[in-house]
Structures are given as structure tokens and as C-alpha cells.
Design an enzyme around this catalytic site. Structure first.
Site, PDB file in Angstrom:
ATOM      1  N   ARG A 218       0.918  -1.043   0.088  1.00 51.39           N
ATOM      2  CA  ARG A 218       0.052  -0.007  -0.106  1.00 51.39           C
ATOM      3  C   ARG A 218       0.894   1.370   0.173  1.00 51.39           C
ATOM      4  O   ARG A 218       0.742   2.187  -0.887  1.00 51.39           O
ATOM      5  CB  ARG A 218      -1.072   0.076   1.148  1.00 51.39           C
TER       6      ARG A 218
ATOM      7  N   LYS B 231      -2.569   6.892   1.293  1.00 53.68           N
ATOM      8  CA  LYS B 231      -2.272   7.302   2.787  1.00 53.68           C
ATOM      9  C   LYS B 231      -1.351   8.311   2.633  1.00 53.68           C
ATOM     10  O   LYS B 231      -0.180   8.113   2.924  1.00 53.68           O
ATOM     11  CB  LYS B 231      -2.024   5.981   3.419  1.00 53.68           C
TER      12      LYS B 231
HETATM   13  N1  PXG Z   1      -8.942   4.790   7.559  1.00 54.21           N
HETATM   14  C1  PXG Z   1      -7.938   5.955   7.614  1.00 54.21           C
HETATM   15  C2  PXG Z   1      -8.340   7.277   6.998  1.00 54.21           C
HETATM   16  C3  PXG Z   1      -6.830   5.567   8.339  1.00 54.21           C
HETATM   17  O1  PXG Z   1      -5.712   6.430   8.524  1.00 54.21           O
HETATM   18  C4  PXG Z   1      -7.641   3.260   8.458  1.00 54.21           C
HETATM   19  C5  PXG Z   1      -8.930   3.657   7.781  1.00 54.21           C
HETATM   20  C6  PXG Z   1      -7.571   1.878   8.747  1.00 54.21           C
HETATM   21  O2  PXG Z   1      -6.618   1.154   7.834  1.00 54.21           O
HETATM   22  P1  PXG Z   1      -5.668  -0.058   8.444  1.00 54.21           P
HETATM   23  O3  PXG Z   1      -4.727  -0.330   7.193  1.00 54.21           O
HETATM   24  O4  PXG Z   1      -4.984   0.422   9.624  1.00 54.21           O
HETATM   25  O5  PXG Z   1      -6.612  -1.025   8.963  1.00 54.21           O
HETATM   26  C7  PXG Z   1      -6.810   4.272   8.640  1.00 54.21           C
HETATM   27  C8  PXG Z   1      -5.392   3.571   9.284  1.00 54.21           C
HETATM   28  C9  PXG Z   1      -2.099   6.826  13.387  1.00 54.21           C
HETATM   29  C10 PXG Z   1      -2.672   5.711  12.774  1.00 54.21           C
HETATM   30  O6  PXG Z   1      -1.231   6.817  13.894  1.00 54.21           O
HETATM   31  C11 PXG Z   1      -3.501   5.797  11.663  1.00 54.21           C
HETATM   32  C12 PXG Z   1      -3.853   4.660  11.007  1.00 54.21           C
HETATM   33  C13 PXG Z   1      -3.370   3.219  11.461  1.00 54.21           C
HETATM   34  C14 PXG Z   1      -2.431   3.344  12.281  1.00 54.21           C
HETATM   35  C15 PXG Z   1      -1.957   4.712  12.842  1.00 54.21           C
HETATM   36  O7  PXG Z   1      -2.949   7.795  13.617  1.00 54.21           O
HETATM   37  N2  PXG Z   1      -5.027   4.979  10.082  1.00 54.21           N
END
Ligand code: PXG
Length: 284
Positions: free
Chosen positions: A50, A149
Site C-alpha cells: 500500500r 495514505k
Molecule cells: N481509514 C483511515 C483514514 C486511516 O488512516 C484506516 C482507515 C484503517 O486502515 P488499516 O490499514 O490501519 O486497517 C486508517 C489507518 C495513527 C494511525 O497513528 C492511523 C492509522 C493507522 C495506524 C495509525 O493515527 N490509520
């Protein structure tokens, strides 16, 4: 803490990047948040894939081959001697001049931070989260694809502030058409008549890695899993609701906009999915 910057390791106090880095000046860059459990990086290849896709989408060439970056990531985890934690992998456009043209940045900056993970409090997993719908809409795919991301999280930060101001645990973002996209850093799922549903990426959701894991676990349980465009009505009338994310893992939601979802308690399928997720992260 040992922090990796461009091939070298620094202490937390010494780890610094330029104020001319376009990651800071313009949010020009991409990142991944990754967990490791018992020293083992969870879904490492999926996160790296990703990251490279996000980078490619913004025409940012990561200056390492994927295997080299993976080695750097694993070495950073090992050096920090934590058994469970969180890795923040960041690639910025790098140092350039004032002015947003990325062409002034000859070399991207690669940063790997390892830290302990900040979770929702334990009681959120037992009691479930209180969620509100935000007035802030998810950034439109035509403006910036939510599939990327990127280091531009202001949209999510504004939504999170709304949730905080409302005294809620999380905020739900709708897209421009009023369909549910996702929460501020988590994907959303509902369960209705034993069908597990989540909004498609085309509604403005990130293709979450924990989301894919939850879908797989639900399929393993013999449940039907569907990607469907949904509105708040679907959540208000669902039997169960939960969120998925790297930091959150799987966390139940018990209300949206002060309306009870199902029984108003974490649902049985959600609890089973949480149990199976835990098994997945604790097995060796
Ligand atoms: N939507 C958004 C906008 C995200 O930022 C997810 C969904 C979930 O995706 P994953 O691949 O993690 O299942 C995210 C993930 C942080 C932090 O430090 C943010 C995320 C993941 C880990 C840490 O704010 N966002």
C-alpha cells in the site's frame, strides 16, 4: 528509542529533519502505520504494497527497493527491543525550496519510528464506542484520493475535533453524496441479519488492511461479506457495528448520533471477530 532516517539511526532527541522538508511544508508524502506483535510485524507485505502504491500515485519514488525498506523496518523494530508496538513508516518528498513544486526536492526522506501503541482504552473494547456523524465531509476522490495514505490528514483531524467537541469517541465521515466513507482513522462495518457489510473504497474509504483481515475472518465464520454503499440509516438500523484499524484492531460501536445500535451492547458476531483477531495476533 532508535529512529531510522535515511539509512542512519538516531536517538529520539537527535532524530531531526529539515524545516524545508516538503512533508512538513506541504504534507507532501505518504505513510503507513503498522503493528508488531511478539516481535513479528503484522501484515508487513500488505502495508509495504500500500505504501508503494500511495507513493506511486503521488509520483514519489521511494529511494529503496521494497526488500531494502523491509530490512530497514525489521532492523528498526529489532533495535528497539519492544515485543509489541507500532511502526510509523514515513516517506516525504524531502528537502526542497519554499514553493510547492516537488521538482525542487532531489531526494525523498525515509523515516521509521518505532513506538508503543496508543490504543483506545480497554473499556472501549468491553463497552463499545460512542460515534457521531461529522459535518466535515471526507475529501472527494477528485480532490485527493482517499486511497492514498498521505501526510495530508487535516480532513481527518477536523473530523476528529468535531467528535472530541461532541464528547464522542469517534467521528463518522460521509462523502459528498452523503454515503458513509469511514471514521477518522478506522474503517466501519455493520452487521445486519448475519451479513457483514462495509462501504466500498469508491465511497471514500481507505482500503484498510485490518478491514481485509476482518472480512477474511467473517468469511471463515461462514458469514456473507459485502461491500455496499451505505447511509446513516443503515447504521441506525443495524444489528451490530464495529470499526477496524491498525491501532484499534476491531472495536465495537454501540451508538451513532446518540441512537443505540442493535441492543446497545457489543454484538455477538463482533465479539467473535475480536476473539479471532486476537488469536491471529497472538499465534506464533
Ligand atoms: N481509514 C483511515 C483514514 C486511516 O488512516 C484506516 C482507515 C484503517 O486502515 P488499516 O490499514 O490501519 O486497517 C486508517 C489507518 C495513527 C494511525 O497513528 C492511523 C492509522 C493507522 C495506524 C495509525 O493515527 N490509520
Amino acid at each position: 528509542m532508535q529512529i531510522y532516517i535515511d539509512g542512519e539511526f538516531f536517538s529520539e532527541q537527535e532524530a531531526k529533519i529539515s524545516v524545508f522538508d516538503h512533508g512538513l511544508l506541504y504534507g507532501d508524502g505518504v505513510f503507513e502505520g503498522i503493528r508488531f506483535y511478539n516481535g513479528k510485524v503484522f501484515c508487513c507485505d500488505e502495508h509495504l504494497e500500500r505504501l508503494y502504491h500511495s507513493a506511486r500515485a503521488i509520483l514519489l519514488e521511494i529511494p529503496l527497493e521494497v526488500e531494502e525498506l523491509k530490512r530497514a523496518l525489521l532492523e528498526t523494530v529489532q533495535r528497539n527491543q519492544l515485543s509489541d508496538g507500532y511502526v510509523r513508516l514515513i516517506i516525504t518528498r524531502g528537502k526542497g525550496s519554499l514553493g510547492l513544486n516537488p521538482k525542487s526536492c532531489p531526494k525523498p526522506t525515509v523515516i521509521i519510528i518505532v513506538s508503543t501503541v496508543a490504543l483506545y482504552p480497554k473499556e472501549s473494547y468491553e463497552k463499545g464506542l460512542v460515534v457521531i456523524t461529522c459535518a466535515t465531509r471526507r475529501v472527494a476522490p477528485g480532490a485527493l484520493s482517499p486511497m492514498i495514505k498521505s501526510l495530508n490528514y487535516l480532513n481527518n483531524v477536523m473530523a476528529r475535533l468535531e467528535a472530541v467537541h461532541a464528547g464522542a469517541d469517534e467521528g463518522l465521515l460521509l462523502n459528498e453524496q452523503g454515503f458513509i466513507a469511514e471514521c477518522t482513522a478506522d474503517n466501519i462495518f455493520i452487521i445486519k441479519k448475519e451479513i457483514v457489510m462495509t462501504p466500498p473504497a469508491s465511497s471514500g474509504a481507505l482500503a484498510g488492511i485490518s478491514r481485509a483481515v476482518a472480512c477474511r475472518l467473517a468469511l471463515d465464520m461462514g458469514l456473507e461479506v459485502k461491500e455496499v454503499a451505505m447511509t446513516c440509516y443503515d447504521v441506525y438500523t443495524a444489528d451490530e457495528c464495529f470499526l477496524t484499524g491498525t491501532a484499534a484492531e476491531i472495536v465495537p460501536v454501540i451508538s451513532l448520533d446518540h441512537r443505540k445500535i442493535g441492543s446497545g451492547q457489543p454484538g455477538p458476531i463482533t465479539k467473535e471477530l475480536m476473539k479471532r483477531f486476537l488469536e491471529l495476533t497472538t499465534k506464533d
